[in-house]
Every structure is written in structure tokens, then in C-alpha cells.
Design a protein around this motif. Structure first.
Motif, short mmCIF file in Angstrom:
data_model
loop_
_atom_site.label_atom_id
_atom_site.label_comp_id
_atom_site.label_asym_id
_atom_site.label_seq_id
_atom_site.Cartn_x
_atom_site.Cartn_y
_atom_site.Cartn_z
N LEU A 86 -39.27 100.14 136.37
CA LEU A 86 -39.26 101.38 137.14
C LEU A 86 -37.96 101.45 137.95
O LEU A 86 -37.69 100.59 138.78
N LEU A 87 -37.18 102.47 137.68
CA LEU A 87 -35.95 102.74 138.42
C LEU A 87 -36.24 103.88 139.37
O LEU A 87 -36.80 104.90 138.98
N MET A 111 -37.43 106.93 137.06
CA MET A 111 -37.52 106.90 135.60
C MET A 111 -38.26 105.62 135.21
O MET A 111 -37.98 104.54 135.75
N LEU A 112 -39.20 105.76 134.29
CA LEU A 112 -40.05 104.64 133.90
C LEU A 112 -39.76 104.23 132.46
O LEU A 112 -39.69 105.08 131.56
N TYR A 113 -39.63 102.93 132.26
CA TYR A 113 -39.43 102.34 130.94
C TYR A 113 -40.51 101.27 130.71
O TYR A 113 -41.12 100.78 131.66
N LEU A 171 -34.93 95.11 125.88
CA LEU A 171 -34.83 96.54 125.62
C LEU A 171 -36.14 97.22 125.99
O LEU A 171 -37.22 96.78 125.59
N TYR A 172 -36.03 98.30 126.75
CA TYR A 172 -37.19 99.06 127.21
C TYR A 172 -37.10 100.49 126.69
O TYR A 172 -36.02 101.06 126.62
N SER A 173 -38.25 101.07 126.36
CA SER A 173 -38.32 102.45 125.88
C SER A 173 -38.71 103.38 127.02
O SER A 173 -39.64 103.07 127.80
N ARG A 174 -38.03 104.50 127.09
CA ARG A 174 -38.32 105.49 128.14
C ARG A 174 -39.73 106.05 127.96
O ARG A 174 -40.15 106.37 126.85
N GLN A 175 -40.46 106.18 129.06
CA GLN A 175 -41.84 106.65 129.02
C GLN A 175 -41.99 108.13 129.36
O GLN A 175 -43.03 108.72 129.11
N TRP A 176 -40.97 108.70 129.97
CA TRP A 176 -41.03 110.11 130.39
C TRP A 176 -39.94 110.91 129.69
O TRP A 176 -38.80 110.47 129.59
N GLY A 177 -40.28 112.09 129.23
CA GLY A 177 -39.31 112.98 128.61
C GLY A 177 -39.21 112.74 127.11
O GLY A 177 -39.26 111.60 126.65
N LEU A 186 -30.20 112.13 127.27
CA LEU A 186 -30.52 111.86 128.67
C LEU A 186 -31.67 112.73 129.17
O LEU A 186 -31.66 113.94 128.96
N ALA A 187 -32.66 112.12 129.80
CA ALA A 187 -33.80 112.86 130.35
C ALA A 187 -33.65 113.02 131.86
O ALA A 187 -33.02 112.19 132.52
N GLU A 188 -34.26 114.09 132.36
CA GLU A 188 -34.26 114.30 133.81
C GLU A 188 -35.15 113.27 134.49
O GLU A 188 -36.23 112.95 134.00
N TRP A 189 -34.68 112.78 135.62
CA TRP A 189 -35.52 111.89 136.42
C TRP A 189 -36.67 112.68 137.03
O TRP A 189 -36.57 113.88 137.24
N VAL A 190 -37.76 112.00 137.34
CA VAL A 190 -38.98 112.64 137.83
C VAL A 190 -39.05 112.50 139.35
O VAL A 190 -38.90 111.39 139.89
#
Length: 199
Positions: free
Chosen positions: A170-171, A154-156, A119-125, A130-134
């Protein structure tokens, strides 16, 4: 590009230099991270992402095309270092195909993302949902060409249990100058300057 003033590149890294992980790095990460530490590799291409206010990401793509080293730069000062390895790269046929890749469960952009049982935690937003992709624009220089890649990413991250080391996921939807799209998944781990040397 501002990038290839050699004095602005950290740790003596540049196109043609050799990146050699410390012998202790592989056993340290064994069983901790899925990332397989490479052997000595020559830097082939160098990429730069300008984040504004003198902050940039510098990426060193290795001869072994499965790996790249990323350094966060604040002016001339290096900050976070992450060694990434590509986990997968899928050519995107059309928007429907892209939606199936990024919108399937687990849905990319949600606060928690599961990958290979971790399990990874979102780093952005800061959104609860749902967060917007960067969007990022990367200028790349190799001995053969200069080109740009557009990223929508999107980074986790997750803790590894090792002090001050995290594993990153990193996706990224990457678009080259010809409009071809590739959906990449990369795993990375925090490095310290003592984890490698450059010649």
C-alpha cells in the motif's frame, strides 16, 4: 463518528484491547513475506474509512506504531483482514519532492510495481497505463484525540504461494489536519480469524 459504537467493531477489537497473533503465524510467513509478525500488542487508536453503501475499512493502530490491522466491513459483517506494517515513512517537503517520490521508476500507479525484488499487481483501476490514485478520508479516534487523515493511495498485491493469502503493498500520501504530508509504504498479509485472538 459512527465508528465507535463498540458493537460495530469486529472480533472484540477496540481501543485498549490486546491483539495477539497465533504462534503459528510467524513460522508460516517466514521466508514468504517480508512482513515481520509482531508480538501481542495493545490497540491504541481506531480509524474508519467510509467507502459508501454500508462498506467501510476499520483500522486498528497498535501500540507498536509500526503495525495496524485492517478489516473490511460490509455492514456489521467482517470481510477481508490484512495485517499491515509500515515499511517506510518519508516527510514530504513540497510538491516537487512528492513528485520525485511517486513519479520515479518504478512509477507508482502502473499495472506492475517492483518493490524489494518482488513484483506486485495493481488492485485498483483498469487502465493499461498509469492509473489515478484513490482518495480516502479516515476518521481516527485515540484515547487522546479525534482527527482526520486524507489519503491518496494505490494498492498492489502478489500471491505468496500460500492458499488464499496474498501480500499487499500500500502506497499512500497522507495529509494530517495541519497540512503536513507523509509518503508511506506499507506491507500487509492476509489474515484469517484463526490467526489471532483478542483480549
Amino acid at each position: 463518528m459512527s465508528l465507535l459504537h463498540q458493537a460495530s467493531l469486529p472480533f472484540g477489537l477496540r481501543s485498549g484491547s490486546t491483539f495477539t497473533p497465533a504462534p503459528s503465524l510467524k513460522p508460516l510467513l517466514d521466508g514468504i513475506s517480508e512482513l515481520q509478525v509482531p508480538g501481542p500488542e495493545t490497540v491504541w487508536a481506531v480509524g474508519e474509512v467510509d467507502l459508501g453503501q454500508s462498506v467501510r475499512l476499520v483500522r486498528f493502530y497498535l501500540d507498536n506504531q509500526d503495525y495496524w490491522l485492517q478489516v473490511l466491513m460490509n455492514g456489521a459483517e467482517p470481510g477481508d483482514i490484512v495485517l499491515f506494517g509500515y515499511h517506510s515513512a518519508v516527510a514530504v517537503n513540497d510538491q516537487e519532492h512528492l513528485q520525485s517520490l511517486t513519479g520515479s521508476a518504478p512509477k507508482a500507479g502502473m499495472p506492475i510495481f517492483e518493490h524489494d525484488g518482488n513484483l506486485y499487481s495493481r488492485q485498483w483501476g483498469r487502465e493499461a497505463g498509469l492509473a489515478e490514485w484513490v482518495a480516502l478520508c479516515e476518521a481516527v479516534t485515540s484515547p487522546e484525540a479525534r482527527y482526520r487523515i486524507q489519503h491518496l493511495c494505490m494498492l498492489y498485491a502478489r500471491d505468496t504461494g500460500l492458499p488464499y493469502r496474498r501480500e499487499f503493498l500500500l502506497l499512500s500520501v497522507e495529509e494530517d489536519e495541519y497540512g503536513a504530508l507523509t509518503y508511506t509504504t506499507s506491507l500487509g498479509v492476509t489474515l484469517f480469524p484463526t490467526d489471532f485472538h483478542v483480549t
